[in-house]
Each structure stands twice: as structure tokens, then as C-alpha cells.
Design an enzyme around this catalytic site. Sequence first.
Site, mmCIF file in Angstrom:
data_model
loop_
_atom_site.group_PDB
_atom_site.id
_atom_site.type_symbol
_atom_site.label_atom_id
_atom_site.label_comp_id
_atom_site.label_asym_id
_atom_site.label_seq_id
_atom_site.Cartn_x
_atom_site.Cartn_y
_atom_site.Cartn_z
ATOM 1 N N LYS A 61 0.846 -1.154 -0.140
ATOM 2 C CA LYS A 61 0.085 0.032 -0.126
ATOM 3 C C LYS A 61 0.809 1.233 -0.103
ATOM 4 O O LYS A 61 0.487 2.487 -0.536
ATOM 5 C CB LYS A 61 -0.976 -0.110 1.212
ATOM 6 C CG LYS A 61 -2.201 -0.973 1.174
ATOM 7 C CD LYS A 61 -3.238 -0.543 2.036
ATOM 8 C CE LYS A 61 -4.515 -1.239 1.635
ATOM 9 N NZ LYS A 61 -4.396 -3.028 1.961
ATOM 10 N N GLU A 109 -9.727 7.346 3.771
ATOM 11 C CA GLU A 109 -10.640 6.479 4.619
ATOM 12 C C GLU A 109 -10.147 5.127 4.562
ATOM 13 O O GLU A 109 -9.269 4.874 3.764
ATOM 14 C CB GLU A 109 -12.059 6.261 3.880
ATOM 15 C CG GLU A 109 -12.224 5.116 2.987
ATOM 16 C CD GLU A 109 -11.188 5.270 1.672
ATOM 17 O OE1 GLU A 109 -10.878 6.553 1.048
ATOM 18 O OE2 GLU A 109 -10.569 4.366 1.211
ATOM 19 N N SER A 152 1.735 -9.919 -0.858
ATOM 20 C CA SER A 152 1.521 -8.274 -0.619
ATOM 21 C C SER A 152 1.820 -7.929 0.524
ATOM 22 O O SER A 152 1.921 -6.485 0.687
ATOM 23 C CB SER A 152 0.100 -8.405 -1.242
ATOM 24 O OG SER A 152 -0.796 -8.992 -0.109
#
Length: 400
Positions: A93, A115, A382
Site C-alpha cells: 500500500k 478512509e 502483498s
Amino acid sequence: MARACDLPDIHGHFGSYGGVFVAETLFTALEELLIQYDRYRNDADFQMEYANELKSYVGRPSPIYHAKRLSAHLGGAQILLKREDLNHTGAHKINNAIGQALLAKNMGKSRIIAETGAGQHGVASATVAARYGMECTVYMGSEDMKRQEPNVYRMRLLGATVVPVDSGSKTLKDALNEAMRDWVTNVENTFYIIGTVAGPHPYPMMVRDFQAIIGREAKLQMQEEYGRQPDKLIACVGGGSNAIGLFFPYLEDKNVDMIGVEAAGLGIESGKHAATLLTGKPGVLHGNRTYLIQDEDGQIIETHSISAGLDYPGVGPEHAWLKDTNRAQYVGVTDDEALAAFHMLCRYEGIIPALESSHALAYAAKISPTLDKEKLLLVNLSGRGDKDIDTVSQATGTIF
Ligand SMILES: *Cc1c(COP(=O)(O)O)cnc(C)c1O
């Protein structure tokens, strides 16, 4: 037909998916973002700064690791791992959060908002806000805040304001509505960082472009270290950003298969899952047209997955298009299968994977024994699993 790598079109369409479905008040903000992104994506100084940040702050390139003991145990195709778990903050991310924060800085914005559901994207946003000296507000459903307390604390340590959202189901979609409302009101000084390849155009394209560093690195590393490209790419799909990041640079490489792994939760038949592309139908949510898990009346159905990061009723519009055109294949993996793969990687390789990534691993483990030993499966790892150990111990107990 358009080449896959040339999409979306100028309106943000991937075939019939994507686009801009928002209230009029948001058009100006999105228009400004599109113009600025278009400028900076072609700006050598911006790209250089982004590359430097990925190197010195994130720790890229992330290596490709040959999971030899795991592959030998499974007895078939070789499993290779793209180690996004080794990035700063422990997942992919940050690649996107850095890119958008740099864009915000260049656009002269002093404040970022985000968010978050599970809290991972909130932590990545709070991290880059601290890094660039920006104010940061994160909207989070009050129900999610209770479930993800350590991440709320992390965000606060990093200097972010976490705002509880008490409307609706008090989860991700309500937090998203609040963030949109904030953006409309404060667009002058505020940049809205979206964490996956969802939302209105240009977000799905922009987030993909920032995550595509994963696939670009992999292509170079495979050629250098193995003298060829993998036979299959395998990645988990929540919103779909880590998967498209790996897939995108390979779209024109027709010999490379692409497999996206969705969360089948307690099993597709149980109805308790988050397998959007496997069971959903096209509709509009969060500013774009894509596959959605919905009932006959178009109401969004509550999803379930053991991994919070895959627990989303939509999916990025580019994946919807890749599915319809058969360029990528999508499959489901249950909670139990993901847990088994989680333990397998711990024991055979000394790597604790995120539960999200364990879904991709589980599918690799399932097909490896059916394939020749020379075949190469590249799995996108990931994220790391430290954040998931409580969930795992509750699900499997502490005795092995
Ligand atoms: C958030 C998250 C995901 C799911 O998001 P995508 O946009 O589908 O990549 C997957 N893995 C990890 C470790 C995550 O934190």
C-alpha cells in the site's frame, strides 16, 4: 479493439467499466486531479523523486525469493515470491500512498484525507503525511475502530486524526462517504488518497500506475535471475491494487497467465464471502461501474473474509474488464485454505505472510502439484502477517 495496456480511455473506461459516477460537487475536484496527474505522470522530475522515495524510504526494489522448501514439499511447479512484505510498513500500500502524497505536495495541498476499513491504508496515509509534513485526517467506521485498535493507535502515533464514523453500518463504506464529504468541503487545501484501484476516474488508473512498479521490477528481476518470465502470476484481489500492480506490465505478454484470487470466505455456497468477480453483477458503487456483490434489488450484500483487506463488496473496474475479456482468470480461496497456506509458509520458509497474501499462496499451493517442476509461479506476497497473528490464533488456537 484497444490494447489492454492503453486503457482506460480518456473518460476512464475499461470497456463498459470504470468512469465517473459522482455528485456534481465532486466534478471540479476530480477534473483538477486529472489535469495535474496527467501533467506529473509525464514529468521527469516527479518520476525521479518518486523513484528515489521508493528506494530510500520504502526499501525497493523488493526481491523475488524462490521458496525452495515449500516447492519441494508440494512436489510440482516452483513457487517464487515477490516480497512486498519487506516494504516499509509491511505491504504494497505504501507504493501508492507515497505516489499520491508526492502528487499532493506538488499540487500545493497541505492536508491529506483517507478512509480506511482494516486500518492498513490509514496507516500508510498517516505514514506519508508524517514523512512530508502534512496534516492528515483518516475516516474510519466506529465498528472498525473497535476491531482494529492497534492500527488506530499506530495512526495516532504518526500524528493523524482518526475520525469515527457512526452512520450506517459504521464500516468502510460509511467512512468513504464521510471522506467524500470532507473533500468536497475542503478541496482547496485537501488531497484525498484512495487506497486501491477503485473510485471514480482517475483513481483506478493512477493507483495502478503507482503499483505497477511491482510488475516492472519483477520483469527485470525474472530476466536477470531466471533468464525468462514466469508461467503464471498469482495475486490476491480485494480492491485489486496489488494484483493489477503485478499484472499490468505483463498484459501484452500472452504467454504469461494471470490469476486473481478472491476471498471465498466460508465457501461460495454459504453466501459468506467476498468473491466479487466470481459471484457479483455489474453495478455502480463508489464512483465507478464494476462488479458488485448485490441482491436482486441492487442492494450491497455484506461480505465476509478472515482477512480484513479482502473484505470489500466491489473490485477495481480494470479487473472487471480483464475478467470479461478472459485476459485474467479469477478464482476463490476459503478462509480455511488461506489459514493452511499461512502456516505452511511460516513452517517451510520462515516467512509470516499477511492473511490476504495467504489466499494467493493457497491457490499456488493447490495448482503446483499438478504442474511440471520446471514451471514458475510468481506469487505476489502483498504483505507481512504480524498484524494478523491474533486473528490466526483465534481461528486455529495456539497448539500446532
Ligand atoms: C489492503 C491489502 C490487500 C488488498 O488490497 P488490494 O487493493 O486488492 O491489493 C492485500 N494484501 C495486503 C497485505 C493488504 O494490506
